[in-house]
Design an enzyme around this catalytic site. Structure first.
Site, PDB file in Angstrom:
ATOM      1  N   LYS A 190       0.886  -1.184   0.000  1.00  0.00           N
ATOM      2  CA  LYS A 190       0.000   0.000   0.000  1.00  0.00           C
ATOM      3  C   LYS A 190       0.916   1.224   0.000  1.00  0.00           C
ATOM      4  CE  LYS A 190      -1.891   3.008   1.986  1.00  0.00           C
ATOM      5  NZ  LYS A 190      -1.636   4.417   1.601  1.00  0.00           N
ATOM      6  N   GLU A 265       9.552   1.752  10.978  1.00  0.00           N
ATOM      7  CA  GLU A 265      10.605   2.743  10.749  1.00  0.00           C
ATOM      8  C   GLU A 265       9.949   4.107  10.753  1.00  0.00           C
ATOM      9  OE1 GLU A 265      13.558  -0.112   8.192  1.00  0.00           O
ATOM     10  OE2 GLU A 265      12.966   1.809   7.360  1.00  0.00           O
ATOM     11  N   CYS A 299      14.069  10.913   6.823  1.00  0.00           N
ATOM     12  CA  CYS A 299      13.978  10.507   8.235  1.00  0.00           C
ATOM     13  C   CYS A 299      15.328  10.554   8.934  1.00  0.00           C
ATOM     14  CB  CYS A 299      13.396   9.111   8.327  1.00  0.00           C
ATOM     15  SG  CYS A 299      14.331   7.911   7.370  1.00  0.00           S
ATOM     16  N   GLU A 396       9.626  16.913  14.618  1.00  0.00           N
ATOM     17  CA  GLU A 396      10.142  16.596  13.282  1.00  0.00           C
ATOM     18  C   GLU A 396       9.493  17.535  12.267  1.00  0.00           C
ATOM     19  OE1 GLU A 396       8.847  12.963  11.272  1.00  0.00           O
ATOM     20  OE2 GLU A 396      10.924  12.544  10.728  1.00  0.00           O
TER      21      GLU A 396
END
Ligand code: NAD
Length: 503
Positions: A190, A265, A299, A396
């Site tokens: 997906k 992750e 990331c 973030e």
């Protein structure tokens, strides 16, 4: 390739997308969602519609999961060499189409072509690397006892779900799917709704390379519907997920009733720590690269730059100059260093941190606003004189946005580095090797680079601690996730068997 060549290649690649748009691939067949509904996919480069994308729900996920379940019975038994050869063939196909993949990915995500070319080739490398591992993947350990020979074998866990984000979606998909296929698992993928284009192309190339139907299925749609249904499906034995921390937490929850194995992750707020004795020129290059490459939508990026007080002033001056020089523009232009953010909503989020940083009292040294350009652009931004507790140090931002924090000594550097909820990567710059090693042990992160930017070595473990994730990818670590370890004990002779009911 020159800018115009990239644009020409994009125009011809876009023409190859069928008029009905991007659809699912289930059991080897291209098909619209059961509901027949679709959504529109826009480019962040010029806000133009790229294509329609079929909008899947639980019913489509069910079809895909059952196709993967059926195909698993055959795929898991495929002769290893044959499976390895398919992996190599997929790598060849990716290399053959690398330029097309790169321009489509650039236009779909806003990522500069200079990085996307490498990302496509890296995708091929992932298939080749895990192809090499196919033959050894089932090997286990031998643990002999006095009366029994114990040995272990590794077997694929079953059909797995792979859920990927929108930043470098092609490369990240290969990173998950290649080890899954090498293990003998079948896959339902997906992709992120904001970057669907290359996911279908990748699956098509795998089929062209000879992958049997049903082994790799793609279901497009939104996280809350298609993604959720995948995490809840009984036939799916594990979920490999890359994305935000909050979504990772939801995925664990959604997968709990069916006891899904999950590999997460997640996000990061990673420190680059520069001591006064470092090679400051190299540290400067790496600090800029690790924040402003891939639009800062990375990331592993070094989003907080921790500078020792004694070098702070001159280092910041050079940094300001370099950040002001970054070239922002059309990602298809090979000269471009920063492209647009993935989407208007994300552009607004990144821009909002300009206001947050000012409100918190940090110094806005560069950027903080949007250029006067069509598309979801944000000017490269630099905040200095920040404190560890400010929101721009803690959260973030996921854009071309760097926060600089001064520190006095090693102890304070560790304290600042570890003051966030995340723990993905850390970058340490010092010529004192003992200090470098001490820092590496003391920072809370899954990966540390000393005197280096992030250079990925495929056999090395990749993953985070704290809220940056659970589990590791890479080399053997990937097989620990996609495979079950089975112990087999064989009696070596007539050992004692307790006799019950023998009185
Ligand atoms: P996201 O969490 O919003 O979406 C990721 C994927 O999850 C998408 O495919 C989305 O449709 C799906 N999803 C959303 N809700 C879901 C649900 N309830 N159930 C199942 N699936 C669901 O993340 P994003 O914004 O696409 O990506 C950016 C994030 O990814 C950043 O936080 C970044 O740090 C992280 N990331 C981490 C790594 C890593 O290796 N640690 C690598 C790349 C990106």
């Amino acid at each position: 390739m020159a800018y115009q060549e990239n644009k020409d290649l994009l125009a011809s690649a876009l023409k190859q997308i069928p008029s009905q748009g991007i659809v699912n691939i289930i059991d080897g067949n291209h098909q619209l969602s059961v509901s027949g509904e679709s959504f529109s996919n826009y480019s962040p480069v010029d806000n133009e519609k790229i294509c329609a994308v079929t909008k899947s729900t639980e019913a489509d996920v069910d079809l895909a999961a059952l196709a993967a379940k059926k195909a698993f019975n055959e795929w898991k038994k495929w002769p290893h060499k044959k499976r390895r050869d398919i992996m190599y063939a997929i790598a060849d196909k990716i290399e053959e189409h690398a330029d097309r993949i790169a321009v489509l990915e650039s236009y779909d995500t806003g990522q500069p072509i200079r990085f996307m070319k490498k990302a496509a080739i890296r995708g091929a490398a992932n298939f080749r690397y895990f192809g090499d591992k196919v033959i050894d993947a089932p090997n286990g350990l031998s643990t002999p006892d006095t009366h029994h020979l114990n040995f272990t074998v590794k077997q694929p866990i079953g059909p797995v779900g792979v859920i990927t984000p929108w930043n470098t979606p092609f490369m990240l998909s290969t990173w998950k799917i290649a080890p899954a296929l090498a293990s003998g698992c079948t896959v339902v993928h997906k992709p992120a709704e904001l970057s669907p284009v290359t996911a279908t192309l990748l699956c098509e190339l795998a089929h062209e390379a000879g992958l049997p139907s049903g082994v790799w299925n793609v279901v497009h749609g939104f996280g809350e519907s298609a993604g959720k249904a995948l995490t809840e499906h009984e036939a799916i034995k594990a979920i490999a997920f890359i994305g935000e921390t909050n979504t990772g937490s939801l995925i664990m929850k959604q997968g709990a009733p069916t006891l899904k194995r999950v590999h997460l992750e997640l996000g990061g707020q990673n420190p680059t720590i520069v001591f006064e004795d470092a090679d400051l020129d190299r540290a400067l290059d790496a600090a800029i690269f690790m924040k402003y490459s891939l639009n800062g939508e990375r990331c592993t990026s070094g989003s907080r730059l921790l500078l020792q007080e004694s070098i702070y002033g001159p280092f910041v001056e050079k940094l300001k100059q370099r950040v002001s020089n970054l070239i922002i523009g059309d990602p298809l232009d090979p000269a471009t260093e920063i492209g647009p953010m993935i989407h208007k909503v994300h552009q607004d989020k990144v821009l909002s941190y300009g206001e947050i940083g000012k409100h918190d009292g940090a110094t806005l040294a560069v950027g903080g606003d949007a250029p006067d350009m069509v598309g979801c652009y944000v000017n490269p931004t630099l905040f200095t004189d920040a404190h560890k507790d400010m929101r721009i140090s803690q959260e973030e931002v996921f854009g071309p946005f760097l926060t600089v924090i001064p520190f006095k000594d090693e102890a304070e550097a560790v304290e600042i580095a570890n003051s966030v909820q995340y723990g993905l990567t850390a970058y340490i710059w010092t010529k004192d090797s003992s200090r470098g090693h001490r820092m590496a042990l003391n920072v809370e992160s899954g990966m540390v680079w000393i005197n280096s930017q992030n250079v990925r070595h495929l056999p090395a473990p990749f993953g985070g601690v704290k809220n940056s994730g659970i589990g590791r990818d890479g080399g053997e670590y990937s097989f620990d996730f996609y495979m079950e370890t089975k112990n087999i004990a064989v009696a070596l002779g007539d050992h004692v068997i307790p006799k019950l009911g023998n009185s």
